[in-house]
Design an enzyme around this catalytic site. Structure first.
Site, PDB file in Angstrom:
ATOM      1  N   HIS A 206       0.841  -1.215   0.000  1.00  0.00           N
ATOM      2  CA  HIS A 206       0.000   0.000   0.000  1.00  0.00           C
ATOM      3  C   HIS A 206       0.874   1.263   0.000  1.00  0.00           C
ATOM      4  O   HIS A 206       0.792   2.107   0.915  1.00  0.00           O
ATOM      5  CB  HIS A 206      -0.882  -0.015   1.261  1.00  0.00           C
ATOM      6  CG  HIS A 206      -2.327   0.269   0.995  1.00  0.00           C
ATOM      7  ND1 HIS A 206      -3.234  -0.691   0.664  1.00  0.00           N
ATOM      8  CD2 HIS A 206      -3.031   1.428   1.030  1.00  0.00           C
ATOM      9  CE1 HIS A 206      -4.426  -0.161   0.512  1.00  0.00           C
ATOM     10  NE2 HIS A 206      -4.332   1.141   0.722  1.00  0.00           N
ATOM     11  N   ASP A 210      -3.214   7.299  -1.877  1.00  0.00           N
ATOM     12  CA  ASP A 210      -4.493   6.890  -2.466  1.00  0.00           C
ATOM     13  C   ASP A 210      -4.219   6.248  -3.832  1.00  0.00           C
ATOM     14  O   ASP A 210      -3.161   6.470  -4.422  1.00  0.00           O
ATOM     15  CB  ASP A 210      -5.408   8.115  -2.641  1.00  0.00           C
ATOM     16  CG  ASP A 210      -6.876   7.720  -2.645  1.00  0.00           C
ATOM     17  OD1 ASP A 210      -7.162   6.508  -2.644  1.00  0.00           O
ATOM     18  OD2 ASP A 210      -7.729   8.613  -2.649  1.00  0.00           O
TER      19      ASP A 210
END
Ligand SMILES: Nc1ncnc2c1ncn2[C@@H]1O[C@H](COP(=O)(O)OP(=O)(O)OP(=O)(O)O)[C@@H](O)[C@H]1O
Length: 371
Positions: A206, A210
């Protein structure tokens, strides 16, 4: 006691039960082979059309997972511009749509070019051309900041944490390890397993503030193209993920809370690949029917409004346009009067493009599929 998969001592050495994957792998390969066979039936023009159609589906679905609803015509327009197909009558697409299409095209068309941090930064920036995600300004083209990265749901104060990603400290190393593995996968690793592992590994790291989900899906597309060694992928995994969103999150969450045995995740992934291939057969059949229709009507005078309405019906496939076309929908689609809509629809019936269904207030129009 580690809580998340990346806290395991052996991270990122994934392992799986080869025997448990034999059947799902064989099934996915079977469906994939069938689809590749169908693709062989498409000639060059049709294959462009099929490619455009898959790309449109991929774009609409991957953005819908994020909750963004792109306008179908804007997506069609961006895809057509990028693939050199006719764009007459289509609107100029917004930058965010172009950005996503460019990412998907670069990931698939450039499947054999190396993945690098810079390439990923470029993709992530292309998803957020204004530097904002909704109303929030975000970091683009760089790794996320120091704040813990958590996937949460629920109201403020009563949030449920589904996943927490590795800390910012060491993130460069985490991303580089992933990229090194992508560029030099273990010898003999099956291409579909590679795609499933790449997806899981990337969303676990991750790395961005975003866009991690959309990028994970783009990386998966790239891995699937590498598997088939061709840029034209005929099935959309994002459409499957969109359809099975809850099951996807559950499978992911269970895996990310577990140890490094990722057999269950890979079984889920392979089953979705098989289903995606099955669904793509329907898309290919639709593309062929659409192309046959336009071939039959290449000499028929049809104006831009009529063409737009016909393409809507053709893209939805037989019976796929809910309730069929009528004067109200035609008028609203083309921003024209009902009188014009009525006249132009009747004209299409006269030219053998449409057939009328029902009458009076329930008059509708369907494509005349066979000439
Ligand atoms: N319950 C969950 N458990 C584990 N991972 C999750 C869960 N919910 C979402 N995720 C992962 O986080 C990703 C979303 O990350 P992020 O918001 O950075 O990406 P995005 O591209 O903006 O979102 P999306 O995937 O919704 O389009 C999802 O695609 C999924 O991979």
């Amino acid at each position: 006691m580690p809580h998340w998969i990346w806290q395991q001592a052996d991270w990122p050495k994934f392992r799986w039960d080869e025997r448990a994957l034999l059947t799902p792998l064989a099934q996915a390969r079977l469906k994939q082979g069938k689809l590749l066979g169908l693709k062989g039936l498409l000639d060059a023009g049709l294959s462009d059309e099929a490619r455009a159609q898959i790309l449109i589906e991929e774009c609409l679905n991957t953005s819908a997972i994020e909750g963004e609803r792109f306008d179908v015509d804007a997506v069609r327009s961006s895809v057509a511009r990028h693939l050199g197909l006719p764009t007459a009558g289509l609107p100029r697409p917004p930058r965010a749509v172009d950005g996503l299409i460019e990412v998907l095209l670069d990931a698939t068309g450039g499947f054999d070019r190396p993945l690098t941090p810079q390439r990923l930064f470029g993709w992530q920036a292309a998803l957020f051309p204004t530097g904002y995600s909704g109303l929030v300004e975000i970091r683009t083209a760089s790794l996320r900041g120091d704040a813990p990265m958590r996937v949460v749901s629920g109201r403020a104060g009563r949030e449920k944490v589904h996943f927490e990603a590795p800390p910012r400290d060491g993130l460069e190393r985490e991303l580089q390890a992933f990229i090194d593995w992508c560029e030099h996968p273990p010898a003999g690793l099956d291409g579909l397993l590679f795609a499933g592992l790449a997806h899981l590994w990337f969303v676990t790291v991750h790395p961005f503030e975003d866009g991690n989900g959309r990028l994970a899906r783009a990386i998966t597309d790239m891995a699937l193209c590498r598997d088939e060694a061709q840029p034209l992928r005929m099935f959309s995994l994002s459409a499957r993920i969109m359809h099975e969103r809850d099951a996807y999150y559950t499978a992911l969450e269970r895996t990310q809370r577990g140890d490094l045995d990722v057999t269950d995740w890979l079984q889920w992934f392979l089953a979705e690949v098989a289903l995606a291939c099955e669904q793509a057969e329907v898309t290919v059949a639709r593309v062929i029917a659409k192309a046959r229709f336009w071939l039959r009507h290449q000499g028929t005078p049809i104006n831009e409004r009529q063409r737009k309405a016909l393409n809507r019906l053709l893209d939805a496939g037989e019976g796929g346009f809910e309730g069929g076309m009528n004067t109200r929908k035609y008028a609203s689609l083309n921003k024209t009067s009902r009188a014009t809509a009525y006249r132009e629809l009747a004209d299409l019936v006269g030219k053998g493009c449409l057939v009328q269904t029902g009458d009076g207030r329930s008059t509708g129009y369907e494509v005349c599929w066979e000439g």
